[in-house]
Scaffold this motif. Sequence first.
Motif, PDB file in Angstrom:
ATOM      1  N   ILE A  73       0.882  -1.164   0.000  1.00 56.77           N
ATOM      2  CA  ILE A  73       0.000   0.000   0.000  1.00 56.77           C
ATOM      3  C   ILE A  73       0.922   1.215   0.000  1.00 56.77           C
ATOM      4  CG2 ILE A  73      -1.820   1.258   1.197  1.00 56.77           C
ATOM      5  CD1 ILE A  73      -2.519  -1.435   2.604  1.00 56.77           C
ATOM      6  N   ARG A  74       1.022   1.890  -1.131  1.00 56.41           N
ATOM      7  CA  ARG A  74       1.895   3.054  -1.255  1.00 56.41           C
ATOM      8  C   ARG A  74       1.213   4.320  -0.755  1.00 56.41           C
ATOM      9  NH1 ARG A  74       7.149   1.574  -2.159  1.00 56.41           N
ATOM     10  NH2 ARG A  74       7.169  -0.255  -3.497  1.00 56.41           N
ATOM     11  N   GLU A  75      -0.066   4.419  -1.005  1.00 53.77           N
ATOM     12  CA  GLU A  75      -0.884   5.554  -0.542  1.00 53.77           C
ATOM     13  C   GLU A  75      -2.261   5.012  -0.202  1.00 53.77           C
ATOM     14  OE1 GLU A  75       0.505   8.520  -0.336  1.00 53.77           O
ATOM     15  OE2 GLU A  75       2.142   8.419  -1.796  1.00 53.77           O
ATOM     16  N   LEU A  76      -2.857   5.556   0.831  1.00 50.68           N
ATOM     17  CA  LEU A  76      -4.261   5.301   1.152  1.00 50.68           C
ATOM     18  C   LEU A  76      -4.771   6.555   1.835  1.00 50.68           C
ATOM     19  CD1 LEU A  76      -6.874   3.774   1.479  1.00 50.68           C
ATOM     20  CD2 LEU A  76      -5.873   2.527   3.405  1.00 50.68           C
ATOM     21  N   HIS A  77      -5.605   7.299   1.113  1.00 49.20           N
ATOM     22  CA  HIS A  77      -6.090   8.578   1.629  1.00 49.20           C
ATOM     23  C   HIS A  77      -7.592   8.678   1.409  1.00 49.20           C
ATOM     24  CE1 HIS A  77      -1.954   9.770   2.079  1.00 49.20           C
ATOM     25  NE2 HIS A  77      -1.735   9.458   0.822  1.00 49.20           N
ATOM     26  N   LEU A  78      -8.262   9.175   2.431  1.00 52.83           N
ATOM     27  CA  LEU A  78      -9.700   9.413   2.359  1.00 52.83           C
ATOM     28  C   LEU A  78      -9.966  10.899   2.545  1.00 52.83           C
ATOM     29  CD1 LEU A  78     -10.880   6.470   4.628  1.00 52.83           C
ATOM     30  CD2 LEU A  78     -10.803   6.531   2.120  1.00 52.83           C
TER      31      LEU A  78
END
Length: 143
Positions: A73-78
């Motif tokens: 998971i390189r990026e996970l943004h909400l």
Amino acid sequence: MPVQLIAASASHRTFARDLTRRAMLPYYRQFDLLWVEEAFDQAWDWREQWLVVEAGQTLGFCSLSQDRQALFIRELHLLPAHRGQGVGSQVLETLADWTAQRRLPLLRLMVFQNNPARQLYERHGFVEVGEEGCFVRMQRVIA
């Protein structure tokens, strides 16, 4: 309605970049790191990009890469309005399922050492496996 991951296209890059910058800039400033737009754009081209969607509404995005051992998971943004409502948990469980489907033993990520998201990751079975400066490497073993 469950959260879905839908393949992102180049037309979603600006949304994803802006969301990432807004989420990460406080950490970059705190640790005296330089945010480089071009680096995000270059990574966009070689990573898997996914929109986090519920009932047709985009809630965020995640960026993935893979090697022989792990899905990363390189990026996970909400978007801020959708944090703390179980969306991240649904995404992490979806990604754990994908890791198993790809026959990979590990789901990995890196997170700023003081990012409260670490608690979410720990609740979903991630454990610390090392540190790199201001980052903590975490992984979850997939049965």
